[in-house]
Design a protein around this motif. Structure first.
Motif, PDB file in Angstrom:
ATOM      1  N   GLU A   1       0.855  -1.193   0.000  1.00  0.00           N
ATOM      2  CA  GLU A   1       0.000   0.000   0.000  1.00  0.00           C
ATOM      3  C   GLU A   1       0.888   1.238   0.000  1.00  0.00           C
ATOM      4  O   GLU A   1       1.861   1.316   0.753  1.00  0.00           O
ATOM      5  CB  GLU A   1      -0.883  -0.022   1.259  1.00  0.00           C
ATOM      6  CG  GLU A   1      -1.708   1.226   1.448  1.00  0.00           C
ATOM      7  CD  GLU A   1      -1.324   2.036   2.674  1.00  0.00           C
ATOM      8  OE1 GLU A   1      -2.076   2.963   3.001  1.00  0.00           O
ATOM      9  OE2 GLU A   1      -0.279   1.785   3.295  1.00  0.00           O
TER      10      GLU A   1
ATOM     11  N   ARG B   1       0.566   5.540   0.217  1.00  0.00           N
ATOM     12  CA  ARG B   1      -0.430   6.529   0.634  1.00  0.00           C
ATOM     13  C   ARG B   1       0.205   7.908   0.718  1.00  0.00           C
ATOM     14  O   ARG B   1       1.340   8.056   1.161  1.00  0.00           O
ATOM     15  CB  ARG B   1      -0.956   6.114   2.011  1.00  0.00           C
ATOM     16  CG  ARG B   1      -2.040   6.936   2.579  1.00  0.00           C
ATOM     17  CD  ARG B   1      -2.651   6.269   3.831  1.00  0.00           C
ATOM     18  NE  ARG B   1      -1.692   5.639   4.702  1.00  0.00           N
ATOM     19  CZ  ARG B   1      -1.033   6.259   5.675  1.00  0.00           C
ATOM     20  NH1 ARG B   1      -1.242   7.532   5.899  1.00  0.00           N
ATOM     21  NH2 ARG B   1      -0.167   5.604   6.410  1.00  0.00           N
TER      22      ARG B   1
ATOM     23  N   GLU C   1      -1.142  11.899   1.996  1.00  0.00           N
ATOM     24  CA  GLU C   1      -2.246  12.656   2.613  1.00  0.00           C
ATOM     25  C   GLU C   1      -1.839  14.090   2.878  1.00  0.00           C
ATOM     26  O   GLU C   1      -0.668  14.382   3.127  1.00  0.00           O
ATOM     27  CB  GLU C   1      -2.642  12.034   3.965  1.00  0.00           C
ATOM     28  CG  GLU C   1      -3.313  10.725   3.876  1.00  0.00           C
ATOM     29  CD  GLU C   1      -3.750  10.197   5.234  1.00  0.00           C
ATOM     30  OE1 GLU C   1      -4.187   9.046   5.264  1.00  0.00           O
ATOM     31  OE2 GLU C   1      -3.654  10.901   6.263  1.00  0.00           O
TER      32      GLU C   1
ATOM     33  N   GLY D   1      -6.697  12.514   0.910  1.00  0.00           N
ATOM     34  CA  GLY D   1      -5.583  11.702   0.462  1.00  0.00           C
ATOM     35  C   GLY D   1      -5.926  10.724  -0.629  1.00  0.00           C
ATOM     36  O   GLY D   1      -7.075  10.605  -1.052  1.00  0.00           O
TER      37      GLY D   1
ATOM     38  N   MET E   1      -4.697   6.615  -1.946  1.00  0.00           N
ATOM     39  CA  MET E   1      -4.014   5.376  -1.625  1.00  0.00           C
ATOM     40  C   MET E   1      -4.053   4.511  -2.877  1.00  0.00           C
ATOM     41  O   MET E   1      -5.037   4.519  -3.614  1.00  0.00           O
ATOM     42  CB  MET E   1      -4.723   4.679  -0.466  1.00  0.00           C
ATOM     43  CG  MET E   1      -4.122   3.345  -0.039  1.00  0.00           C
ATOM     44  SD  MET E   1      -4.671   1.889  -0.960  1.00  0.00           S
ATOM     45  CE  MET E   1      -6.372   1.764  -0.567  1.00  0.00           C
TER      46      MET E   1
ATOM     47  N   ARG F   1     -12.784   4.601   5.851  1.00  0.00           N
ATOM     48  CA  ARG F   1     -11.519   4.255   6.504  1.00  0.00           C
ATOM     49  C   ARG F   1     -11.527   4.746   7.942  1.00  0.00           C
ATOM     50  O   ARG F   1     -11.752   5.920   8.220  1.00  0.00           O
ATOM     51  CB  ARG F   1     -10.330   4.895   5.778  1.00  0.00           C
ATOM     52  CG  ARG F   1      -8.998   4.443   6.356  1.00  0.00           C
ATOM     53  CD  ARG F   1      -7.851   5.240   5.817  1.00  0.00           C
ATOM     54  NE  ARG F   1      -7.749   6.502   6.551  1.00  0.00           N
ATOM     55  CZ  ARG F   1      -6.774   7.378   6.382  1.00  0.00           C
ATOM     56  NH1 ARG F   1      -5.829   7.157   5.499  1.00  0.00           N
ATOM     57  NH2 ARG F   1      -6.739   8.484   7.079  1.00  0.00           N
TER      58      ARG F   1
ATOM     59  N   SER G   1       0.720   0.216   8.286  1.00  0.00           N
ATOM     60  CA  SER G   1       1.691   0.990   7.492  1.00  0.00           C
ATOM     61  C   SER G   1       2.585   1.862   8.347  1.00  0.00           C
ATOM     62  O   SER G   1       2.241   2.227   9.483  1.00  0.00           O
ATOM     63  CB  SER G   1       0.960   1.853   6.449  1.00  0.00           C
ATOM     64  OG  SER G   1       0.239   2.880   7.066  1.00  0.00           O
TER      65      SER G   1
ATOM     66  N   SER H   1       4.461   5.547   8.498  1.00  0.00           N
ATOM     67  CA  SER H   1       4.186   6.863   7.925  1.00  0.00           C
ATOM     68  C   SER H   1       5.278   7.865   8.298  1.00  0.00           C
ATOM     69  O   SER H   1       5.949   7.725   9.324  1.00  0.00           O
ATOM     70  CB  SER H   1       2.821   7.380   8.403  1.00  0.00           C
ATOM     71  OG  SER H   1       2.816   7.501   9.808  1.00  0.00           O
TER      72      SER H   1
END
Length: 173
Positions: A56, A58, A60, A75, A77, A127, A165, A167
């Motif tokens: 994944e 992403r 944002e 965001g 993804m 989400r 994930s 970040s």
């Protein structure tokens, strides 16, 4: 800087100049405005509880705080197997210490199943995410997030998925 001289009117001594410096603690990163906007980038493992494993990616944007600790977010993804998700919602920051921050968020969005991606049952997905991050001296953060993506039973088929994930969040000033 301040210069002080201490000459004596009656003395033949030369003026002595002293430089006064600030000896306080200066940590530039900790002075970054915490309520300002920021960008977040993430990479993770899509569908950790099932067999549709994918990477994944992403990105944002988190806007400026507008009510207490709430801020808007938006965001995108994408996964290595072709799924895409665009979303907008809210995120809040709860300071656990000087360095640790807990940030829950909620974001509805549009999910597009592409390639061999997992079918989630509907094009509208929600989400729910929880992130724990560590604030660096620069003001940036490193975090670990877990989130659930589901259509909230908008369709009879609602398998949902979980993602974990890492970040990296950068303040924008």
């Amino acid at each position: 800087m301040l210069f002080r001289s201490s000459p004596s009117v009656r003395s033949s001594e030369k003026p002595v100049k002293k430089i006064i410096t600030y000896k306080g603690d200066f940590q530039p990163g900790l002075n970054v405005e915490a309520s300002g906007p920021r960008f977040q980038f993430g990479i993770g493992y899509f569908d950790i509880t099932d067999d549709w494993a994918a990477v994944e990616f992403r990105a944002e944007w988190h806007g400026k705080e507008f009510y207490k600790t709430l801020r808007p977010l938006g965001g995108i993804m994408a996964t290595s197997d072709g799924a895409q998700y665009g979303y907008a919602g809210l995120v809040a920051d709860f300071k656990l210490s000087d360095r640790f921050i807990f940030s829950p968020s909620f974001a509805p969005g549009i999910y597009v199943k592409g390639g061999s991606a997992k079918k989630l049952g509907h094009w509208i997905e929600f989400r729910s995410m929880a992130e724990l991050s560590y604030k660096l001296d620069s003001g940036a953060r490193l975090g670990l997030a877990i989130y659930h993506l589901s259509n909230a039973s908008l369709d009879d088929f609602n398998p949902g998925t979980e993602v974990i994930s890492l970040s990296y969040t950068v303040p924008v000033n």
